[in-house]
Each structure stands twice: as structure tokens, then as C-alpha cells.
Design a protein around this motif. Structure first.
Motif, PDB file in Angstrom:
ATOM      1  N   GLU A 216     -19.929  -3.490  12.861  1.00 44.13           N
ATOM      2  CA  GLU A 216     -19.738  -2.094  13.269  1.00 44.13           C
ATOM      3  C   GLU A 216     -19.194  -1.995  14.691  1.00 44.13           C
ATOM      4  O   GLU A 216     -18.610  -0.973  15.076  1.00 44.13           O
ATOM      5  CB  GLU A 216     -21.093  -1.374  13.145  1.00 44.13           C
ATOM      6  CG  GLU A 216     -21.105   0.068  13.584  1.00 44.13           C
ATOM      7  CD  GLU A 216     -21.517   0.210  15.060  1.00 44.13           C
ATOM      8  OE1 GLU A 216     -20.981   1.121  15.719  1.00 44.13           O
ATOM      9  OE2 GLU A 216     -22.348  -0.593  15.516  1.00 44.13           O
ATOM     10  N   ILE A 217     -19.338  -3.058  15.468  1.00 50.33           N
ATOM     11  CA  ILE A 217     -18.964  -3.025  16.886  1.00 50.33           C
ATOM     12  C   ILE A 217     -17.462  -2.867  17.082  1.00 50.33           C
ATOM     13  O   ILE A 217     -17.016  -2.040  17.894  1.00 50.33           O
ATOM     14  CB  ILE A 217     -19.489  -4.284  17.604  1.00 50.33           C
ATOM     15  CG1 ILE A 217     -20.989  -4.127  17.886  1.00 50.33           C
ATOM     16  CG2 ILE A 217     -18.738  -4.541  18.916  1.00 50.33           C
ATOM     17  CD1 ILE A 217     -21.642  -5.369  18.468  1.00 50.33           C
ATOM     18  N   TYR A 218     -16.654  -3.650  16.346  1.00 52.75           N
ATOM     19  CA  TYR A 218     -15.210  -3.598  16.608  1.00 52.75           C
ATOM     20  C   TYR A 218     -14.600  -2.227  16.320  1.00 52.75           C
ATOM     21  O   TYR A 218     -13.863  -1.699  17.164  1.00 52.75           O
ATOM     22  CB  TYR A 218     -14.449  -4.678  15.830  1.00 52.75           C
ATOM     23  CG  TYR A 218     -12.961  -4.528  16.006  1.00 52.75           C
ATOM     24  CD1 TYR A 218     -12.353  -4.876  17.212  1.00 52.75           C
ATOM     25  CD2 TYR A 218     -12.170  -3.966  15.004  1.00 52.75           C
ATOM     26  CE1 TYR A 218     -10.991  -4.698  17.399  1.00 52.75           C
ATOM     27  CE2 TYR A 218     -10.812  -3.781  15.184  1.00 52.75           C
ATOM     28  CZ  TYR A 218     -10.224  -4.154  16.380  1.00 52.75           C
ATOM     29  OH  TYR A 218      -8.879  -3.959  16.577  1.00 52.75           O
ATOM     30  N   PRO A 219     -14.834  -1.607  15.141  1.00 52.33           N
ATOM     31  CA  PRO A 219     -14.222  -0.287  14.925  1.00 52.33           C
ATOM     32  C   PRO A 219     -14.656   0.747  15.965  1.00 52.33           C
ATOM     33  O   PRO A 219     -13.875   1.613  16.353  1.00 52.33           O
ATOM     34  CB  PRO A 219     -14.680   0.102  13.510  1.00 52.33           C
ATOM     35  CG  PRO A 219     -15.782  -0.822  13.171  1.00 52.33           C
ATOM     36  CD  PRO A 219     -15.564  -2.060  13.947  1.00 52.33           C
ATOM     37  N   THR A 220     -15.904   0.626  16.421  1.00 52.17           N
ATOM     38  CA  THR A 220     -16.375   1.535  17.473  1.00 52.17           C
ATOM     39  C   THR A 220     -15.588   1.301  18.754  1.00 52.17           C
ATOM     40  O   THR A 220     -15.124   2.249  19.405  1.00 52.17           O
ATOM     41  CB  THR A 220     -17.875   1.322  17.739  1.00 52.17           C
ATOM     42  OG1 THR A 220     -18.605   1.605  16.544  1.00 52.17           O
ATOM     43  CG2 THR A 220     -18.361   2.238  18.856  1.00 52.17           C
ATOM     44  N   ALA A 221     -15.444   0.033  19.128  1.00 50.89           N
ATOM     45  CA  ALA A 221     -14.726  -0.310  20.360  1.00 50.89           C
ATOM     46  C   ALA A 221     -13.260   0.096  20.275  1.00 50.89           C
ATOM     47  O   ALA A 221     -12.682   0.611  21.245  1.00 50.89           O
ATOM     48  CB  ALA A 221     -14.854  -1.805  20.621  1.00 50.89           C
ATOM     49  N   SER A 222     -12.657  -0.120  19.132  1.00 48.77           N
ATOM     50  CA  SER A 222     -11.255   0.236  18.952  1.00 48.77           C
ATOM     51  C   SER A 222     -11.049   1.743  19.114  1.00 48.77           C
ATOM     52  O   SER A 222     -10.092   2.187  19.770  1.00 48.77           O
ATOM     53  CB  SER A 222     -10.787  -0.218  17.567  1.00 48.77           C
ATOM     54  OG  SER A 222      -9.436   0.111  17.362  1.00 48.77           O
ATOM     55  N   SER A 223     -11.960   2.522  18.542  1.00 46.21           N
ATOM     56  CA  SER A 223     -11.861   3.985  18.670  1.00 46.21           C
ATOM     57  C   SER A 223     -12.031   4.416  20.128  1.00 46.21           C
ATOM     58  O   SER A 223     -11.295   5.284  20.619  1.00 46.21           O
ATOM     59  CB  SER A 223     -12.924   4.655  17.806  1.00 46.21           C
ATOM     60  OG  SER A 223     -12.724   4.379  16.438  1.00 46.21           O
ATOM     61  N   LYS A 224     -12.994   3.822  20.826  1.00 49.14           N
ATOM     62  CA  LYS A 224     -13.232   4.180  22.234  1.00 49.14           C
ATOM     63  C   LYS A 224     -12.008   3.866  23.096  1.00 49.14           C
ATOM     64  O   LYS A 224     -11.670   4.627  24.013  1.00 49.14           O
ATOM     65  CB  LYS A 224     -14.445   3.434  22.763  1.00 49.14           C
ATOM     66  CG  LYS A 224     -15.784   3.948  22.274  1.00 49.14           C
ATOM     67  CD  LYS A 224     -16.931   3.193  22.936  1.00 49.14           C
ATOM     68  CE  LYS A 224     -18.286   3.743  22.525  1.00 49.14           C
ATOM     69  NZ  LYS A 224     -19.402   3.002  23.186  1.00 49.14           N
ATOM     70  N   SER A 225     -11.341   2.744  22.819  1.00 45.81           N
ATOM     71  CA  SER A 225     -10.199   2.339  23.655  1.00 45.81           C
ATOM     72  C   SER A 225      -9.032   3.313  23.512  1.00 45.81           C
ATOM     73  O   SER A 225      -8.204   3.430  24.419  1.00 45.81           O
ATOM     74  CB  SER A 225      -9.749   0.928  23.292  1.00 45.81           C
ATOM     75  OG  SER A 225      -9.148   0.906  22.016  1.00 45.81           O
ATOM     76  N   LYS A 226      -8.968   4.009  22.372  1.00 45.13           N
ATOM     77  CA  LYS A 226      -7.903   4.982  22.163  1.00 45.13           C
ATOM     78  C   LYS A 226      -8.185   6.310  22.865  1.00 45.13           C
ATOM     79  O   LYS A 226      -7.270   7.109  23.097  1.00 45.13           O
ATOM     80  CB  LYS A 226      -7.712   5.221  20.664  1.00 45.13           C
ATOM     81  CG  LYS A 226      -7.200   3.985  19.919  1.00 45.13           C
ATOM     82  CD  LYS A 226      -7.202   4.203  18.411  1.00 45.13           C
ATOM     83  CE  LYS A 226      -6.777   2.926  17.685  1.00 45.13           C
ATOM     84  NZ  LYS A 226      -6.852   3.064  16.208  1.00 45.13           N
ATOM     85  N   LEU A 227      -9.460   6.519  23.187  1.00 41.97           N
ATOM     86  CA  LEU A 227      -9.856   7.774  23.832  1.00 41.97           C
ATOM     87  C   LEU A 227     -10.050   7.633  25.333  1.00 41.97           C
ATOM     88  O   LEU A 227     -10.043   8.639  26.061  1.00 41.97           O
ATOM     89  CB  LEU A 227     -11.161   8.286  23.203  1.00 41.97           C
ATOM     90  CG  LEU A 227     -11.112   8.599  21.699  1.00 41.97           C
ATOM     91  CD1 LEU A 227     -12.505   8.936  21.184  1.00 41.97           C
ATOM     92  CD2 LEU A 227     -10.138   9.741  21.421  1.00 41.97           C
ATOM     93  N   SER A 228     -10.246   6.387  25.803  1.00 45.05           N
ATOM     94  CA  SER A 228     -10.565   6.176  27.219  1.00 45.05           C
ATOM     95  C   SER A 228      -9.706   5.072  27.806  1.00 45.05           C
ATOM     96  O   SER A 228      -9.782   3.915  27.378  1.00 45.05           O
ATOM     97  CB  SER A 228     -12.050   5.812  27.367  1.00 45.05           C
ATOM     98  OG  SER A 228     -12.331   5.354  28.672  1.00 45.05           O
ATOM     99  N   ASP A 229      -8.895   5.434  28.813  1.00 45.64           N
ATOM    100  CA  ASP A 229      -8.070   4.430  29.498  1.00 45.64           C
ATOM    101  C   ASP A 229      -8.947   3.424  30.234  1.00 45.64           C
ATOM    102  O   ASP A 229      -8.618   2.235  30.298  1.00 45.64           O
ATOM    103  CB  ASP A 229      -7.123   5.109  30.494  1.00 45.64           C
ATOM    104  CG  ASP A 229      -6.026   5.902  29.789  1.00 45.64           C
ATOM    105  OD1 ASP A 229      -5.754   5.596  28.604  1.00 45.64           O
ATOM    106  OD2 ASP A 229      -5.447   6.804  30.412  1.00 45.64           O
ATOM    107  N   GLU A 230     -10.064   3.895  30.779  1.00 42.14           N
ATOM    108  CA  GLU A 230     -10.961   3.003  31.498  1.00 42.14           C
ATOM    109  C   GLU A 230     -11.549   1.947  30.555  1.00 42.14           C
ATOM    110  O   GLU A 230     -11.634   0.765  30.895  1.00 42.14           O
ATOM    111  CB  GLU A 230     -12.091   3.805  32.157  1.00 42.14           C
ATOM    112  CG  GLU A 230     -13.061   2.925  32.954  1.00 42.14           C
ATOM    113  CD  GLU A 230     -14.214   3.726  33.542  1.00 42.14           C
ATOM    114  OE1 GLU A 230     -15.099   3.107  34.195  1.00 42.14           O
ATOM    115  OE2 GLU A 230     -14.251   4.961  33.354  1.00 42.14           O
TER     116      GLU A 230
END
Length: 595
Positions: A216-230
Motif C-alpha cells: 500500500e505504501i508505493y501507490p500512496t507515495a506516488s499520489s503524494k508526489s503528484k500533489l506535493s513538490d516538496e
């Protein structure tokens, strides 16, 4: 044993004795079995070479055969005899039609002591077969099915032919996805030892989560990276630290890669799929700089918008082939970089004659670019052949890529569970009451997997196909359960006979058909390997099973009064059983002894 080669030797001898090129004597299986078993069209080609009517040449060859002058090649220990032909004739416009006596086929089939005796040609080339290709920390899903089962079958077929074949899963375990996973783990578990300054590895180090959370970690991380430049920058920094072998990040990465591989191995084992190497993109990391330096030294690289690229198009290309990117403008590598570095590594470690890649058809352009760059950069010897084998998609009944009822992508573990339960329901009314519940579950597992795999493999791997679980699980028609049922039925007959077999004889047309089909198994194996298409073996084994079913319905075996006929038929069904089981094994499908 190869009947076509041996008969071709006789026909070639006749051509040579008549003053023609002996290579004209090659024969092939007839596509009109109602007229003859084999045919030779060498007279047609000879007509152009020798300026004679093809029928005249064909008649000369037939007369020479009838004269018995062509048996200089005859070897006492072979199955050949001077009276092997039941019919050999020249027919307009110049074909030679050939049929052989039943005694010839009887002699041949009685030399078969095991399945290996059916394969006369053996090869020694070393092959690296790259198939599977899942990403770590992502659950295996239905999209991973075709690569796994087609690749496993091709590997087994090649090994049966003697090839030294090494199967490599080639995991996606490097690059930005790994940095994203590490970043998300750090957000959830900031106090993990791996993130501490002056971290020192210890055997007691572990992960605070299991495979479900990891997936579950990777899809969560991938989604966050698209919403946050930081967040994205943090992931890029984590990727850089990992690739520079920061001790904490590197040890954490090894831990979650190992957890992901452990889970994948269980699922692949359920599918009867096994890899010789569990290498990944990371395995070639020490070759990447060597690769880049080699391509630069060859003078084939140039900069384009800050990226390092190589032109791979040719004048013959009808479609546009873009340059291959070796290094992005920010210094990052792509799949193309690691694939090229992996070729370099495989050459150094294994020195293979062939490297075969099995992926879906959509990656065709990628491998065209990679292969051309590898040749242009001279990173592999000329002897090493590179080949990409593409496959189509598995679609639902709507003709679109298969989805679950809620529109999601089904995980492989769920698919295996679903089809196993469906198989259990199907066998409940068929199976003996003496069978234990544990045995029923084991049989259901094999039947379900056979249904799943045969349903896929029966289709030519290059084509899309409709995934129909109800049809695949059926015990009628061209299905895995039908084949398993027949092996169980043969096994039951053999147990009831309680006697050994004898010399196999031909007492009916169906017995002849079975023997003829079995004797040409090698040709099907060779075609399946050469085209990397197991569907030919699927059709072949189904035809053998179907012929057995016909034979069983029209012949006495257990209660046959003639001892000669009964023993012959016992030997024949024993051979049928071994051939079916052996071909199923080449398809990586397990048989059942009872049902």
C-alpha cells in the motif's frame, strides 16, 4: 528419433542416384492425410534447375525407390526397412506422395522407452530468458500472469531441447519508485534505526510492517508526489542517497525488497513458476557508468536538451524510431540505461548465445531502441542474438483489459483463490467419496491452475484473448481440466489392468492416429520453441488426449480377450499417459493421479 529426417534420407538418395541435387529430397507432413502421410515437392524445384517437366522427375524418383537401389544409407539398427512404403507415387503436377506401412510405425513406437526418446535433436546454446518483470513493493496482479506462464513454458521447452536456459525475473527494484517508498516509510516511521545518524547494521534490524502495508505504501507515495513538490523532491533526494549507497537507506531497501520477493515467490510457486535468478535493475548498477563511458568512447552519443542520447534509426525504417536516452538532463538513468547495462553484465557473467525478453507487445519500440544501441555501441559480441517476444493482453468479455467487478485490477493471489474455489465446486460431484478433504483441496488447486494456464497458453502469445473463467474451468473441450481428467482416467485403467504391457501393435485406425501423433511430438516442440509459442503444444496435447478418449470409447482394454491386443493397448495407454504428463510439464501444468 525423427521420421521425416530418415525418410528424407531415402528420398534424397534417390534424387542423387538419378543425377539430381540430393537436397531436393526433403519431405514434409502431408496437409492431405486422406491422400498420403508425407509429401515431397523437390521435383517442382528440380524442374527449374534441370529444365525437365516436374512430373517426369517425380516419376524417375519413384521408379528408383521401387528398384531398391537407394538403400545404401540403410542401417540395420534403424527402423528403416526396404519394404517400409505402403504407397509412393508421383502425382501431377510433380508431387511425390508417400505413405508408410503400419509395421514401420510399430517398430518406431516400440523404441520409445521414455518421453526423452521422442526428442532426437539437442542443442547446447546458452540462453538468458528475461521474463516476469514485476516491481518490488507492488502486489502481483493479473497483468503479470501472461509473462510468468508463457515465459516459464518457453524456458521448459528450451531446456527439453538441451538449451542451457537461465530464467531471470528482472525485478523493478531501482530508481525513483524506491525513493518514493523510502520517503513514505520515513514519514510513517521517522524513528526507524535506518534513518538515524551513524547507523550501524545489525542482525536484529527489521521492518515495522508486513507485506500488506508495503504493497500500500508505493501507490500512496506516488499520489503524494503528484500533489506535493516538496514530497517529490524528498523522494528524489532519497533515490540519490540510495543509489550512492547511504548505509541506512541501502539496508532499509534490502529489507523491503526481501519482503516483497518472499511474497512474490509464494504466488509464483502456486502458478508452478520458478526463476533461476532473482536479479533486478539494481544488480547492474555497477555497470551503468561503464556503459555510459563505452558509448561515449565509441563516439555515438550526443547531447539533446541536456540529455545524453544515441540515434538508432536507419534509412530502412518506415516508422519513426526516436533516439534512445542514456542519461536524463538531471543525471538520472532510465529503463533503457539499466537494460543496456544489464546486457553488458549478462555478457560478462554468462556469455550467452541468446538473450530473450518476454514482455507485452507495447514494449516493442523500447527493445528495438535498446537492441540497436547495444549493437551500435558494440557492448555484446556478434554471436549473441537479442530477441524480444511480445504478447497480447488478457481481456474481459467486453473486449477490454480484464477488470474486477468494481473496475479494479485483480491481484494474482485473489485470481488463484477464485479459480481454485470454482474448481473445487466443479470436482465435488466427480471425485471419489474415498478422497479426503485435504486431497480434494490439492486436486482443486491443480485443476484450477491448469484451467487458468491452459486457457491462456492455448492462445498464440502474440494475440489478445478473452478471459472466460467458466469456459476455462470446464471438463469438456480444449481445457486444462479436460487434460487432467484424462490423465486421471488413464491412471485408473492402468491400476485396474494389474498386468504388464507388451509390444505395441496397430489394431485400429484410432491406434494408428495416436501413434502417428505421438511420433511427431518433436516437430511440435521445435515449432513451439522456434516461434516461442506454447499454443502449438497445447493443441498437440489436446489432440492426443482427444484421440485417447475416442480410443477408450471404441476399444476393449481391461476386458479384451486377446492377450496380445490387451497387452499392446496397455503399453499404448501407458505411453499416452507419459506423453500427456510430459507435455503438461513443458507447459508447467501439474497433473493429477486421480479424480
Amino acid at each position: 528419433m525423427n521420421i521425416i529426417n530418415e525418410i528424407s534420407e531415402i528420398i534424397s538418395e534417390a534424387f542423387e542416384k538419378c543425377g539430381y541435387d540430393k537436397n531436393l529430397g526433403k519431405i514434409a507432413l502431408s496437409n492431405r492425410p486422406d491422400l498420403c502421410q508425407f509429401t515431397c515437392n523437390g521435383a517442382m524445384a528440380g524442374a527449374k534447375l534441370y529444365k525437365k517437366p516436374p512430373l517426369a522427375i517425380a516419376n524417375e524418383i519413384v521408379e528408383k525407390i521401387h528398384s531398391n537401389e537407394v538403400f545404401d544409407c540403410y542401417k540395420e539398427e534403424s527402423a528403416l526397412r526396404k519394404d517400409i512404403f505402403s504407397k509412393i507415387e508421383a502425382v501431377p503436377p510433380g508431387f511425390i506422395n508417400i505413405s508408410l506401412k503400419n509395421e514401420f510405425f510399430e517398430n518406431y513406437i516400440n523404441k520409445i522407452k521414455s518421453f526423452d526418446d521422442l526428442i532426437s535433436q539437442k542443442f547446447s546454446d546458452k540462453i538468458i530468458l528475461d521474463y516476469g518483470g514485476p516491481n518490488v513493493a507492488k502486489p502481483l496482479h493479473i497483468g503479470h500472469l501472461r509473462s510468468a506462464i508463457i515465459g516459464e513454458s518457453i524456458k521448459r521447452i528450451s531446456k527439453a531441447l538441451g538449451y542451457n536456459t537461465i530464467g531471470d525475473i528482472h525485478l523493478g527494484d531501482w530508481g525513483l519508485p524506491m525513493g518514493l517508498i523510502i520517503t513514505e516509510i520515513k514519514e510513517r516511521y521517522p524513528n526507524l534505526v535506518y534513518f538515524q545518524d551513524n547507523y550501524t547494521p545489525s542482525e536484529s534490524d527489521s521492518l515495522p510492517f508486513g507485506i500488506d502495508e508495503l504493497n500500500e505504501i508505493y501507490p500512496t507515495a506516488s499520489s503524494k508526489s503528484k500533489l506535493s513538490d516538496e514530497y517529490k523532491l524528498n523522494a528524489q533526494e532519497a533515490t540519490k542517497k540510495l543509489q550512492n549507497k547511504d548505509i541506512g537507506y541501502y539496508e532499509l531497501w534490502k529489507k523491503f525488497v526481501a519482503l516483497s520477493i518472499e511474497d512474490s515467490k509464494k504466488i509464483y510457486a502456486d502458478l508452478n513458476v520458478d526463476f533461476d535468478l532473482w536479479y533486478g535493475e539494481s544488480t547492474c548498477r555497477d555497470y551503468i557508468q561503464k556503459l555510459v563511458n563505452t558509448l561515449i568512447e565509441k563516439g555515438i552519443t550526443y547531447e539533446s536538451e541536456g540529455a545524453l542520447v544515441v540515434d538508432v534509426k536507419t534509412e530502412e525504417d518506415k516508422l519513426e524510431i526516436p533516439p534512445i536516452i542514456i542519461r536524463k538532463s538531471d543525471g538520472a538513468q532510465l529503463y533503457s540505461t539499466t537494460d543496456l547495462a544489464t546486457i553488458m553484465q549478462r555478457i560478462e557473467m554468462f556469455d550467452p548465445n541468446q538473450i530473450i525478453y518476454l514482455t507485452d507487445n507495447r514494449q516493442s519500440l523500447h527493445f528495438t531502441q535498446v537492441f540497436r544501441c547495444a549493437r551500435k555501441g558494440e557492448i555484446l559480441p556478434n554471436k549473441t542474438k537479442l530477441e524480444h517476444i511480445g504478447f497480447g493482453t488478457m481481456n474481459g468479455k467486453d473486449g477490454k483489459p480484464y477488470k474486477t467487478r468494481d473496475g479494479g485490477v485483480m491481484q494474482l493471489s485473489e485470481l488463484i483463490k477464485t479459480i481454485t474455489e470454482k474448481a473445487y465446486e466443479e470436482i465435488s460431484d466427480r471425485i471419489s467419496n474415498e478422497t479426503t478433504e485435504k486431497e480434494k483441496r490439492e486436486i482443486a488447486q491443480k485443476v484450477g491452475i491448469a484451467a487458468l494456464k491452459f486457457g491462456d497458453l492455448y492462445n498464440h502469445r502474440s494475440r489478445d484473448y478473452i478471459f472466460d473463467m467458466d469456459r476455462f474451468i470446464s471438463f469438456e473441450g480444449k481445457t486444462g481440466p479436460y487434460l487432467l481428467y484424462n490423465t486421471a482416467r488413464i491412471n485408473s485403467i492402468i491400476k485396474k489392468t494389474g498386468s504388464d504391457g507388451g509390444r505395441i501393435r496397430i489394431f485400429s485406425d484410432t491406434e494408428f492416429d495416436i501413434i502417428f501423433k505421438i511420433l511427431f511430438t518433436e516437430d511440435i516442440i521445435l515449432r513451439s520453441f522456434n516461434e516461442k509459442a506454447p499454443n502449438y503444444l497445447c493443441e498437440h496435447v489436446y489432440e492426443i488426449a482427444s484421440l485417447f478418449s475416442k480410443f477408450y470409447s471404441e476399444s476393449n482394454i481391461i476386458n479384451e480377450e486377446s492377450e496380445e491386443i490387451r497387452k499392446s493397448r496397455i503399453s499404448l495407454i501407458n505411453l499416452v499417459k507419459e506423453v500427456i504428463i510430459s507435455i503438461l510439464d513443458l507447459l508447467a501444468i501439474e497433473h493429477v493421479d486421480k479424480m
